[in-house]
Design a protein around this motif. Sequence first.
Motif, mmCIF file in Angstrom:
data_model
loop_
_atom_site.group_PDB
_atom_site.id
_atom_site.type_symbol
_atom_site.label_atom_id
_atom_site.label_comp_id
_atom_site.label_asym_id
_atom_site.label_seq_id
_atom_site.Cartn_x
_atom_site.Cartn_y
_atom_site.Cartn_z
ATOM 1 N N ALA A 1 33.876 38.915 45.188
ATOM 2 C CA ALA A 1 35.034 38.471 45.981
ATOM 3 C C ALA A 1 35.333 36.999 45.717
ATOM 4 C CB ALA A 1 34.772 38.726 47.470
ATOM 5 N N GLU B 1 29.129 39.243 47.744
ATOM 6 C CA GLU B 1 27.796 38.868 48.254
ATOM 7 C C GLU B 1 27.829 37.566 49.046
ATOM 8 O OE1 GLU B 1 24.903 38.166 45.188
ATOM 9 O OE2 GLU B 1 26.332 37.050 44.004
ATOM 10 N N PRO C 1 37.327 25.494 42.447
ATOM 11 C CA PRO C 1 37.435 24.144 41.869
ATOM 12 C C PRO C 1 37.216 22.986 42.852
ATOM 13 C CG PRO C 1 39.064 25.556 40.868
ATOM 14 C CD PRO C 1 38.421 26.370 41.964
ATOM 15 N N THR D 1 34.725 42.064 39.348
ATOM 16 C CA THR D 1 35.153 40.656 39.327
ATOM 17 C C THR D 1 33.949 39.842 39.802
ATOM 18 O OG1 THR D 1 36.090 41.019 41.528
ATOM 19 C CG2 THR D 1 37.609 41.110 39.667
ATOM 20 N N LEU D 2 32.892 39.926 39.000
ATOM 21 C CA LEU D 2 31.570 39.452 39.441
ATOM 22 C C LEU D 2 31.293 38.001 39.097
ATOM 23 C CD1 LEU D 2 29.869 42.713 38.199
ATOM 24 C CD2 LEU D 2 30.075 42.059 40.598
ATOM 25 N N ARG E 1 27.709 25.928 42.588
ATOM 26 C CA ARG E 1 28.584 27.061 42.240
ATOM 27 C C ARG E 1 29.293 27.601 43.480
ATOM 28 N NH1 ARG E 1 31.203 29.452 37.877
ATOM 29 N NH2 ARG E 1 32.059 31.350 38.738
ATOM 30 N N ILE F 1 31.669 19.993 35.303
ATOM 31 C CA ILE F 1 31.082 20.061 36.652
ATOM 32 C C ILE F 1 30.236 18.805 36.914
ATOM 33 C CG2 ILE F 1 29.541 21.390 38.183
ATOM 34 C CD1 ILE F 1 31.912 23.089 37.547
ATOM 35 N N GLU G 1 32.621 15.790 37.368
ATOM 36 C CA GLU G 1 33.343 15.839 38.651
ATOM 37 C C GLU G 1 32.380 15.530 39.802
ATOM 38 O OE1 GLU G 1 35.214 19.650 38.824
ATOM 39 O OE2 GLU G 1 36.753 19.096 37.357
ATOM 40 N N ASN H 1 27.926 37.368 34.967
ATOM 41 C CA ASN H 1 27.180 38.400 35.703
ATOM 42 C C ASN H 1 27.467 39.768 35.086
ATOM 43 O OD1 ASN H 1 25.849 36.799 37.615
ATOM 44 N ND2 ASN H 1 27.723 36.629 38.824
ATOM 45 N N LEU I 1 24.909 44.368 36.364
ATOM 46 C CA LEU I 1 25.357 45.594 37.040
ATOM 47 C C LEU I 1 26.069 46.525 36.033
ATOM 48 C CD1 LEU I 1 25.265 46.369 40.076
ATOM 49 C CD2 LEU I 1 27.563 45.426 40.284
ATOM 50 N N ALA J 1 37.641 41.608 35.359
ATOM 51 C CA ALA J 1 38.470 40.417 35.159
ATOM 52 C C ALA J 1 37.705 39.156 35.539
ATOM 53 C CB ALA J 1 39.740 40.522 36.014
ATOM 54 N N GLU K 1 36.225 30.523 31.336
ATOM 55 C CA GLU K 1 35.812 30.195 32.704
ATOM 56 C C GLU K 1 36.905 29.339 33.308
ATOM 57 O OE1 GLU K 1 32.133 28.110 32.078
ATOM 58 O OE2 GLU K 1 31.288 29.817 31.029
ATOM 59 N N SER K 2 37.947 29.959 33.812
ATOM 60 C CA SER K 2 39.011 29.172 34.431
ATOM 61 C C SER K 2 39.777 30.030 35.423
ATOM 62 C CB SER K 2 39.956 28.602 33.375
ATOM 63 O OG SER K 2 40.965 29.515 33.049
ATOM 64 N N ALA L 1 41.272 33.917 35.299
ATOM 65 C CA ALA L 1 40.797 34.940 36.256
ATOM 66 C C ALA L 1 41.990 35.608 36.927
ATOM 67 C CB ALA L 1 39.880 34.294 37.295
HETATM 68 C C1 LIG Z 1 32.292 23.575 40.919
HETATM 69 C C2 LIG Z 1 33.301 24.298 40.089
HETATM 70 C C3 LIG Z 1 34.474 23.659 39.708
HETATM 71 C C4 LIG Z 1 35.416 24.334 38.935
HETATM 72 N N1 LIG Z 1 36.574 23.688 38.592
HETATM 73 C C5 LIG Z 1 37.538 24.366 37.921
HETATM 74 C C6 LIG Z 1 38.794 23.748 37.630
HETATM 75 O O1 LIG Z 1 39.018 22.577 37.933
HETATM 76 N N2 LIG Z 1 39.741 24.509 37.017
HETATM 77 C C7 LIG Z 1 39.525 25.810 36.665
HETATM 78 O O2 LIG Z 1 40.413 26.448 36.105
HETATM 79 N N3 LIG Z 1 38.330 26.411 36.901
HETATM 80 C C8 LIG Z 1 37.337 25.712 37.522
HETATM 81 N N4 LIG Z 1 36.146 26.322 37.786
HETATM 82 C C9 LIG Z 1 35.907 27.688 37.275
HETATM 83 C C10 LIG Z 1 36.511 28.702 38.210
HETATM 84 O O3 LIG Z 1 36.116 28.439 39.525
HETATM 85 C C11 LIG Z 1 36.087 30.098 37.766
HETATM 86 O O4 LIG Z 1 36.609 30.306 36.479
HETATM 87 C C12 LIG Z 1 36.620 31.144 38.731
HETATM 88 O O5 LIG Z 1 36.018 30.991 39.991
HETATM 89 C C13 LIG Z 1 36.360 32.541 38.183
HETATM 90 O O6 LIG Z 1 36.739 33.485 39.134
HETATM 91 P P1 LIG Z 1 36.021 34.903 39.200
HETATM 92 O O7 LIG Z 1 36.686 35.657 40.280
HETATM 93 O O8 LIG Z 1 35.918 35.469 37.855
HETATM 94 O O9 LIG Z 1 34.518 34.573 39.627
HETATM 95 P P2 LIG Z 1 33.938 33.882 40.919
HETATM 96 O O10 LIG Z 1 34.945 32.972 41.544
HETATM 97 O O11 LIG Z 1 32.627 33.307 40.496
HETATM 98 O O12 LIG Z 1 33.677 35.089 41.929
HETATM 99 C C14 LIG Z 1 32.732 36.092 41.688
HETATM 100 C C15 LIG Z 1 32.125 36.509 42.998
HETATM 101 O O13 LIG Z 1 31.381 37.707 42.791
HETATM 102 C C16 LIG Z 1 30.219 37.651 43.576
HETATM 103 N N5 LIG Z 1 29.226 38.614 43.060
HETATM 104 C C17 LIG Z 1 28.506 38.543 41.930
HETATM 105 N N6 LIG Z 1 27.684 39.617 41.812
HETATM 106 C C18 LIG Z 1 27.916 40.397 42.895
HETATM 107 C C19 LIG Z 1 27.384 41.644 43.340
HETATM 108 N N7 LIG Z 1 26.478 42.330 42.636
HETATM 109 N N8 LIG Z 1 27.847 42.151 44.499
HETATM 110 C C20 LIG Z 1 28.785 41.485 45.233
HETATM 111 N N9 LIG Z 1 29.310 40.303 44.866
HETATM 112 C C21 LIG Z 1 28.890 39.774 43.700
HETATM 113 C C22 LIG Z 1 29.794 36.204 43.441
HETATM 114 O O14 LIG Z 1 28.895 35.834 44.448
HETATM 115 C C23 LIG Z 1 31.145 35.501 43.574
HETATM 116 O O15 LIG Z 1 31.441 35.236 44.917
HETATM 117 C C24 LIG Z 1 35.172 25.672 38.544
HETATM 118 C C25 LIG Z 1 33.983 26.314 38.912
HETATM 119 C C26 LIG Z 1 33.057 25.633 39.682
HETATM 120 C C27 LIG Z 1 31.773 26.324 40.086
#
Ligand SMILES: Cc1cc2nc3c(=O)[nH]c(=O)nc-3n(C[C@H](O)[C@H](O)[C@H](O)COP(=O)(O)OP(=O)(O)OC[C@H]3O[C@@H](n4cnc5c(N)ncnc54)[C@H](O)[C@@H]3O)c2cc1C
Length: 416
Positions: free
Chosen positions: A11, A36, A45, A108-109, A130, A158, A161, A246, A249, A277, A295-296, A300
């Motif tokens: 989520a 989770e 971000p 979307t892990l 994170r 990271i 920042e 991740n 799974l 995704a 990773e952005s 996503a």
């Molecule tokens: C500190 C920080 C700063 C960032 N700054 C930028 C920025 O300036 N610009 C930018 O474009 N990007 C930035 N990013 C990257 C960006 O946040 C990620 O690319 C984005 O969050 C990806 O989204 P996502 O949905 O794929 O994954 P996530 O946002 O990581 O969400 C995945 C979720 O799945 C959950 N999950 C995993 N496994 C399981 C499971 N088995 N069961 C249930 N839940 C699970 C995780 O706990 C998490 O909550 C940053 C990242 C961080 C950590």
Amino acid sequence: MQSPHAVILGAGHAAAQLVTSLRQQGWQGAITLVGEEPVLPYQRPPLSKAYLASQMSAEQMLIKNAAAYEKAGVNLRLGVRAERIDRAQQRVHLDSGEVLDYSALALTLGARVRELTVPGADLPGVFYLRTLADVDRIKAHASVGTGQRAVIVGGGYIGLETAAGLRQLGLSVTLLEAMPRLLERVTSAEVAAFYQRVHTEEGVDIRCGKSVQRILGASAVTAVQCADGDTFPADLVIVGIGVLPNVALAAAAGLDVGNGIRVNAFAQTSDPLIVAAGDCTEFFSEAHGRALRLESVPHAMAQASCAAATLCGKPVAYQAQPWFWSDQYDLKLQMVGLSQGHDQAVIRGDSHQGRSFSVFYLAGGRLLAVDCVNRPRDFLLGRKLVAAAAEMPADALADESSDLSRWLPTPTPTTP
Ligand SMILES: Cc1cc2nc3c(=O)[nH]c(=O)nc-3n(C[C@H](O)[C@H](O)[C@H](O)COP(=O)(O)OP(=O)(O)OC[C@H]3O[C@@H](n4cnc5c(N)ncnc54)[C@H](O)[C@@H]3O)c2cc1C
């Protein structure tokens, strides 16, 4: 046949967009979102930026409020981890004991932090960054205005920042990078040199070529020791050395996995009932001629929209252009395209003394990517120019009096 039920595992950013896009694209069935982390999907971000510097609340970071999920008819399972996917039965087993039947499944892990494995890395006072919970732990440990010493391990975005955020909180900050320069994995030497200068001006002690060998301390961290013997005193250590997708799974369920869960242009995994995704995926980019894992946030969201379209039976191939941003101090860096493989980096503006410039990356005279610091107009035009792989002469690019828009492709006239 079971009634339509889309189950989304994870989520974060991609999941929040999937929910919106599924309803917009006409998904009529049930939607269950499993995450989770015990909170609604939030913007990640600001964690290393405004939230760390106490300029934004957790509430303000939510992508959508609880009412929006209720309105979209989403069943929320937060603070719950998905443990196993049974593809034959089309079921997901959660660690709460609940079992969910799905007709469509979205992964979307995201990614998890790469951990430091040196002795002492598990001492109290060593943190990662994170999640919201990670930053809350850091903020509970960091005492504002007491001159506490923070050591940051890792000179990527990271780490940088975080250095800026901790300086804003009044901590003394040392940043250790194992490579010979900052941002080695993600951008050019020109941009790295600029950030090295700015952080030094802002009081961060940057040390490159420093490989961490041991974290010292008895009951809590007291110092960081490097392979060359240099030791840096520390009241807290923040590790930012990258993330790992991740994939466990998906791999355990027999899906095709490489450096991410492999998906096609329609965000489908090797099982057509399962899409994926965001940070957890690897996909083949026609434009770049290779497999990518990005990773952005923009990626996503765009890939999640594509996944939703697929689940709704309206597939559209994913063609989004990679772009990213980073905020540090008064600097907004915006990047578009991927600069790997460039043979020329042309600077427009003053990166040596100023705080506003762009770097244009060319290969064989064609534009691959642009990094812009405090230059929103260059970024806007850069996006179009990169999309067109515009052919641009280096000398004219470096000349600030030349108008970038003249290299934009001329629109093809439409016949009436
Ligand atoms: C500190 C920080 C700063 C960032 N700054 C930028 C920025 O300036 N610009 C930018 O474009 N990007 C930035 N990013 C990257 C960006 O946040 C990620 O690319 C984005 O969050 C990806 O989204 P996502 O949905 O794929 O994954 P996530 O946002 O990581 O969400 C995945 C979720 O799945 C959950 N999950 C995993 N496994 C399981 C499971 N088995 N069961 C249930 N839940 C699970 C995780 O706990 C998490 O909550 C940053 C990242 C961080 C950590």
